[in-house]
Each structure stands twice: as C-alpha cells, then as structure tokens.
Design an enzyme around this catalytic site. Structure first.
Site, PDB file in Angstrom:
ATOM      1  N   SER A  59       1.067  -1.118   0.412  1.00 15.07           N
ATOM      2  CA  SER A  59      -0.588   0.014   0.302  1.00 15.07           C
ATOM      3  C   SER A  59       1.133   1.371  -0.274  1.00 15.07           C
ATOM      4  O   SER A  59       2.097   1.812   0.651  1.00 15.07           O
ATOM      5  CB  SER A  59      -0.767  -0.381   1.018  1.00 15.07           C
ATOM      6  N   GLY A  60       0.669   1.949  -1.159  1.00 13.83           N
ATOM      7  CA  GLY A  60       1.136   3.217  -0.827  1.00 13.83           C
ATOM      8  C   GLY A  60       1.485   3.547  -1.995  1.00 13.83           C
ATOM      9  O   GLY A  60       2.548   4.820  -2.425  1.00 13.83           O
ATOM     10  N   CYS A  61       1.702   2.494  -3.004  1.00  6.71           N
ATOM     11  CA  CYS A  61       2.238   3.047  -4.598  1.00  6.71           C
ATOM     12  C   CYS A  61       1.314   2.884  -5.464  1.00  6.71           C
ATOM     13  O   CYS A  61      -0.039   2.485  -4.819  1.00  6.71           O
ATOM     14  CB  CYS A  61       3.031   1.246  -4.637  1.00  6.71           C
ATOM     15  N   GLU A  62       1.241   3.976  -6.094  1.00  9.39           N
ATOM     16  CA  GLU A  62      -0.290   4.670  -6.790  1.00  9.39           C
ATOM     17  C   GLU A  62      -0.155   3.349  -8.277  1.00  9.39           C
ATOM     18  O   GLU A  62      -1.430   3.122  -8.472  1.00  9.39           O
ATOM     19  CB  GLU A  62       0.478   5.726  -8.112  1.00  9.39           C
ATOM     20  N   SER A  63       0.799   3.017  -8.464  1.00 12.31           N
ATOM     21  CA  SER A  63       1.172   1.116  -9.671  1.00 12.31           C
ATOM     22  C   SER A  63       0.975   0.208  -8.613  1.00 12.31           C
ATOM     23  O   SER A  63       0.833   0.362  -7.274  1.00 12.31           O
ATOM     24  CB  SER A  63       2.854   1.040 -10.199  1.00 12.31           C
TER      25      SER A  63
END
Length: 145
Positions: A59-63
């Site tokens: 979590s925290g990744c745009e991809s």
C-alpha cells in the site's frame, strides 16, 4: 492446494547494489539512467499470478506492487513485481540492496544515501518516491519482526 515456488531473480546475487551504482555513475544523463532502470526491470521475472494476492500488495504505491518475502537461516529473500515498468526497475534497485541479507544488514543499509549515489532522487515524481518508500518500509518491517 498447489504450492508455488518462490521466484528467483538476479538482484542481490549476480547483480549487486555495487554493480548498479557503478553503472549508474557511468551513465551520462538522466535518460541513460532511466534506460538502465527500465532494462533492469525487464530482468525481473514476473511473479506467478498465484502470488499476486491482495495481502502482498504494497500500500502507498500508485502502481500495483506485489512483494513476497521469506527468511531462511536468518537470511531474507524477496521477490516483487509491478504493473508499471519504471516501478519494476526501481524494485530491482531495492532488491539488489536487500536480497540475501540478514535483518541487521537490511536495517543498517542506508537506502537514502544509496539512491542519492544513484542520482535518482531528484528525478522521481512524488508518487514514485512515496511508492518506493512504501516498498522499502515493507521490507524493513518484515526484517524487523
């Protein structure tokens, strides 16, 4: 239930963090560095679909980023994948630094200084920087358990 073997990759074994730093220093421009990152990403094998579960998404990744890990005899192994090619390349840089290391080595590795030496920090968008931090934090959290 069928078992899925843990994927292997060359990062941290045949391609070390030192190898990556050496090639990045030799790159003449940001475009050359960007090209190297993408080429490393192509060397990262895709995670089997059976491992791409929501519980291993970072979590925290745009991809989308999937990260799996295991620890054997005090040494940590990681495999990861992303649906974005530049993120996949950035994952390779992280894996080169952390793969096959002990918890103490992972905690002591100065990832910010490493990325500074690679000359990448000023070229990453805020969303990529945040995603990269999320991947690093996920690995450090696992290694601190």
């Amino acid at each position: 239930m069928t078992s899925v073997s843990f994927p292997s990759h060359p990062f941290g074994s045949s391609i070390s963090a030192e190898d990556i730093q050496e090639k990045m220093v030799q790159a003449n421009s940001w475009e050359d560095k960007y090209r190297l990152v993408i080429q490393w990403g192509k060397q990262l094998p895709a995670l089997p679909d059976a491992l791409k579960q929501d519980k291993v998404k970072v979590s925290g990744c745009e991809s989308q980023v999937w990260l799996v890990q295991r620890c054997e005899a005090g040494v940590y192994h990681f495999a990861a994948d992303s649906d974005a090619r530049i993120v996949k390349g950035l994952i390779c840089l992280v894996l080169a630094a952390y793969e096959g290391k002990t918890a103490a080595q992972i905690q002591q590795f100065d990832m910010e200084a490493y990325f500074e030496r690679l000359g990448l920090l000023g070229h990453l968008s805020p969303s990529r920087s945040n995603g990269l931090k999320a991947i690093i934090e996920a690995i450090q959290t696992f290694a601190s358990r």
